[in-house]
Design a protein around this motif. Structure first.
Motif, PDB file in Angstrom:
ATOM      1  N   ALA A 109      40.621  40.392  44.519  1.00 31.89           N
ATOM      2  CA  ALA A 109      39.225  40.834  44.628  1.00 31.89           C
ATOM      3  C   ALA A 109      38.823  41.040  46.080  1.00 31.89           C
ATOM      4  N   ALA A 110      39.331  40.186  46.957  1.00 31.76           N
ATOM      5  CA  ALA A 110      38.936  40.258  48.361  1.00 31.76           C
ATOM      6  C   ALA A 110      39.456  41.508  49.059  1.00 31.76           C
ATOM      7  N   VAL A 111      40.602  42.017  48.609  1.00 32.71           N
ATOM      8  CA  VAL A 111      41.224  43.147  49.315  1.00 32.71           C
ATOM      9  C   VAL A 111      41.291  44.398  48.451  1.00 32.71           C
ATOM     10  N   TYR A 112      40.552  44.419  47.331  1.00 31.50           N
ATOM     11  CA  TYR A 112      40.664  45.555  46.407  1.00 31.50           C
ATOM     12  C   TYR A 112      40.451  46.886  47.120  1.00 31.50           C
ATOM     13  N   GLU A 138      40.356  34.986  32.601  1.00 31.31           N
ATOM     14  CA  GLU A 138      39.300  35.066  33.610  1.00 31.31           C
ATOM     15  C   GLU A 138      38.762  36.492  33.719  1.00 31.31           C
ATOM     16  N   LEU A 139      39.662  37.460  33.709  1.00 32.39           N
ATOM     17  CA  LEU A 139      39.234  38.852  33.839  1.00 32.39           C
ATOM     18  C   LEU A 139      38.396  39.302  32.649  1.00 32.39           C
ATOM     19  N   LEU A 140      38.747  38.827  31.452  1.00 33.28           N
ATOM     20  CA  LEU A 140      37.940  39.193  30.288  1.00 33.28           C
ATOM     21  C   LEU A 140      36.533  38.616  30.412  1.00 33.28           C
ATOM     22  N   GLY A 141      36.442  37.363  30.867  1.00 37.05           N
ATOM     23  CA  GLY A 141      35.128  36.770  31.084  1.00 37.05           C
ATOM     24  C   GLY A 141      34.332  37.509  32.139  1.00 37.05           C
ATOM     25  N   MET A 142      34.995  37.922  33.209  1.00 38.99           N
ATOM     26  CA  MET A 142      34.328  38.664  34.285  1.00 38.99           C
ATOM     27  C   MET A 142      33.855  40.028  33.792  1.00 38.99           C
ATOM     28  N   TRP A 143      34.686  40.681  32.952  1.00 37.10           N
ATOM     29  CA  TRP A 143      34.292  41.989  32.413  1.00 37.10           C
ATOM     30  C   TRP A 143      33.066  41.862  31.518  1.00 37.10           C
ATOM     31  N   LEU A 144      33.059  40.833  30.654  1.00 36.96           N
ATOM     32  CA  LEU A 144      31.920  40.633  29.770  1.00 36.96           C
ATOM     33  C   LEU A 144      30.655  40.298  30.558  1.00 36.96           C
ATOM     34  N   ASP A 164      30.012  41.265  33.565  1.00 38.85           N
ATOM     35  CA  ASP A 164      29.623  42.496  34.258  1.00 38.85           C
ATOM     36  C   ASP A 164      28.956  43.489  33.310  1.00 38.85           C
ATOM     37  N   ARG A 165      29.537  43.657  32.121  1.00 31.80           N
ATOM     38  CA  ARG A 165      29.016  44.646  31.177  1.00 31.80           C
ATOM     39  C   ARG A 165      27.727  44.195  30.491  1.00 31.80           C
ATOM     40  N   LEU A 166      27.656  42.897  30.155  1.00 31.31           N
ATOM     41  CA  LEU A 166      26.544  42.418  29.358  1.00 31.31           C
ATOM     42  C   LEU A 166      25.450  41.737  30.184  1.00 31.31           C
ATOM     43  N   ASN A 167      25.792  41.316  31.392  1.00 30.73           N
ATOM     44  CA  ASN A 167      24.841  40.626  32.252  1.00 30.73           C
ATOM     45  C   ASN A 167      24.272  39.380  31.555  1.00 30.73           C
ATOM     46  N   VAL A 168      25.174  38.556  31.009  1.00 32.97           N
ATOM     47  CA  VAL A 168      24.787  37.318  30.338  1.00 32.97           C
ATOM     48  C   VAL A 168      25.679  36.187  30.860  1.00 32.97           C
ATOM     49  N   TYR A 200      37.800  48.150  36.188  1.00 26.61           N
ATOM     50  CA  TYR A 200      38.516  46.995  36.734  1.00 26.61           C
ATOM     51  C   TYR A 200      37.889  46.552  38.045  1.00 26.61           C
ATOM     52  N   ALA A 201      37.569  47.507  38.904  1.00 27.07           N
ATOM     53  CA  ALA A 201      36.968  47.174  40.200  1.00 27.07           C
ATOM     54  C   ALA A 201      35.627  46.471  40.019  1.00 27.07           C
ATOM     55  N   SER A 202      34.832  46.947  39.071  1.00 30.15           N
ATOM     56  CA  SER A 202      33.521  46.351  38.825  1.00 30.15           C
ATOM     57  C   SER A 202      33.650  44.929  38.292  1.00 30.15           C
ATOM     58  N   ALA A 203      34.596  44.719  37.365  1.00 27.64           N
ATOM     59  CA  ALA A 203      34.800  43.375  36.817  1.00 27.64           C
ATOM     60  C   ALA A 203      35.312  42.418  37.884  1.00 27.64           C
TER      61      ALA A 203
END
Length: 341
Positions: free
Chosen positions: A165-168, A213-219, A221-225, A295-298
């Protein structure tokens, strides 16, 4: 057909490729990209097998870069390049060159690879193991439009995910992200069937699993919950529970193959959700060569909070706050629509 070359050069390897194509009567057409695989000797066979299987969908020139570690100072000072050229049935669909680098050549792999790239064709670099800290800054990574790593293969996947994430850089991607594609598709389809607002989410899976972790981050990001992360024995991801104002939506996969989708007010459904092998993941990544904005957003969602509670490893029911939710830059869309993007 196989051609072995010892203490060779990139020019001789190119000549061997031409010789091999003439011998089997196959012109150099139909290959859509160059796939550079960076690995060690231990993992070279599995990585090449996965790439050969993926080449049935994406005919390519595969360059396998094996960096041999010399044990003595004398060996380290002697630069040498050995190569194995494969064409025809021995190379899957396309061509394969296995490059073994010794001595000082190990630090200049890009000089060996550059003359072997297909002209006017995209380049994808895949680090099967030991990915660099910043793939876009790596000499081989600079040659590529897409750079594929695998956080799952790292010694500490969660710390590795933080580093990614730091160097994406646009063009970076990770097989840990590819592994959750079926989960993301199934959850988005489930939310499209109801007109409800999601209030909280819980993701359950193995500890120290980057895909969870990525699935949680995506959710998040997408749902804002708020998203909670709980630990289970696995294998991999085991369940996702979406609490909505119309009742829970649960996708539960206890055995790594068949999952059950439960939606309030509807009968439970069995859905195929097999754990996919590496060749399928690589084939998926080769289908697109543009940056993966989702992916970048998540990856940017509170990655600094990728931690577990202290007793998570011993208590499968322990729940830790997932990456949380970053303050939205603009008013979020309704949860159901956001998830299906």
């Amino acid at each position: 057909m196989k051609i072995d070359l010892t203490d060779t050069t990139s020019g001789k390897i190119n000549k061997a490729l031409v010789q091999g194509r003439r011998a089997i009567g196959t012109p150099a057409v139909g290959m859509v990209l160059t796939l550079v695989i960076v690995t060690d000797e231990e993992n070279a066979y599995d990585a090449l097998k996965a790439a050969n299987d993926a080449s049935m969908e994406h005919p390519s020139r595969k360059l396998v870069v094996v960096k041999r570690v010399s044990r003595s100072a004398r060996d380290r000072s002697k630069a040498r390049l050995d190569a194995e050229v494969r064409v025809g049935v021995d190379a899957g669909t396309g061509e394969t060159v296995v490059l073994r680098l010794y001595g000082e050549v190990v630090d200049h792999a890009q000089s060996v690879v550059l003359p072997l790239l297909l002209p006017d064709a995209p380049v994808v670099v895949w680090w099967a193991v030991n990915a660099p800290v910043n793939p876009a800054k790596d000499p081989l990574g600079k040659l590529a439009q897409r750079r594929v790593t695998d956080t799952y293969a790292a010694e500490n996947p969660i710390e590795e995910l933080k580093a990614r994430a730091a160097v994406y850089t646009p063009g970076d991607t990770d097989l840990a992200w590819s592994r959750i594609t079926p989960w993301r598709s199934m959850l988005a389809a489930a939310l499209d069937q109801v007109d409800c607002k999601v209030t909280t989410v819980q993701v359950e899976g193995e500890e120290h699993n980057a895909s969870c972790e990525l699935l949680g981050m995506w959710l998040a990001d997408r749902l804002n919950v708020p998203v909670k992360r709980s630990v289970s024995p696995g294998p991999g991801l085991t369940a996702v529970r979406l609490e909505t104002d119309c009742g829970p939506i649960v996708l539960d996969r206890a055995d790594g193959s068949l999952a059950t989708l439960s939606i309030e007010g509807q009968p439970d459904r069995a859905v195929a959700l097999n754990r996919r092998d590496t060749s399928e993941l690589i084939a998926e990544e080769l289908r697109r060569l543009d940056p993966d904005d989702t992916y970048a957003s998540a990856l940017r969602v509170r990655v600094d909070r990728l931690t577990h509670t202290a007793d998570a490893a011993t208590d499968p029911g322990a729940v830790s706050e997932s990456r949380g939710t970053a303050a939205p830059k603009k008013a979020p869309a309704p949860a159901r629509k956001a998830a299906s993007k």
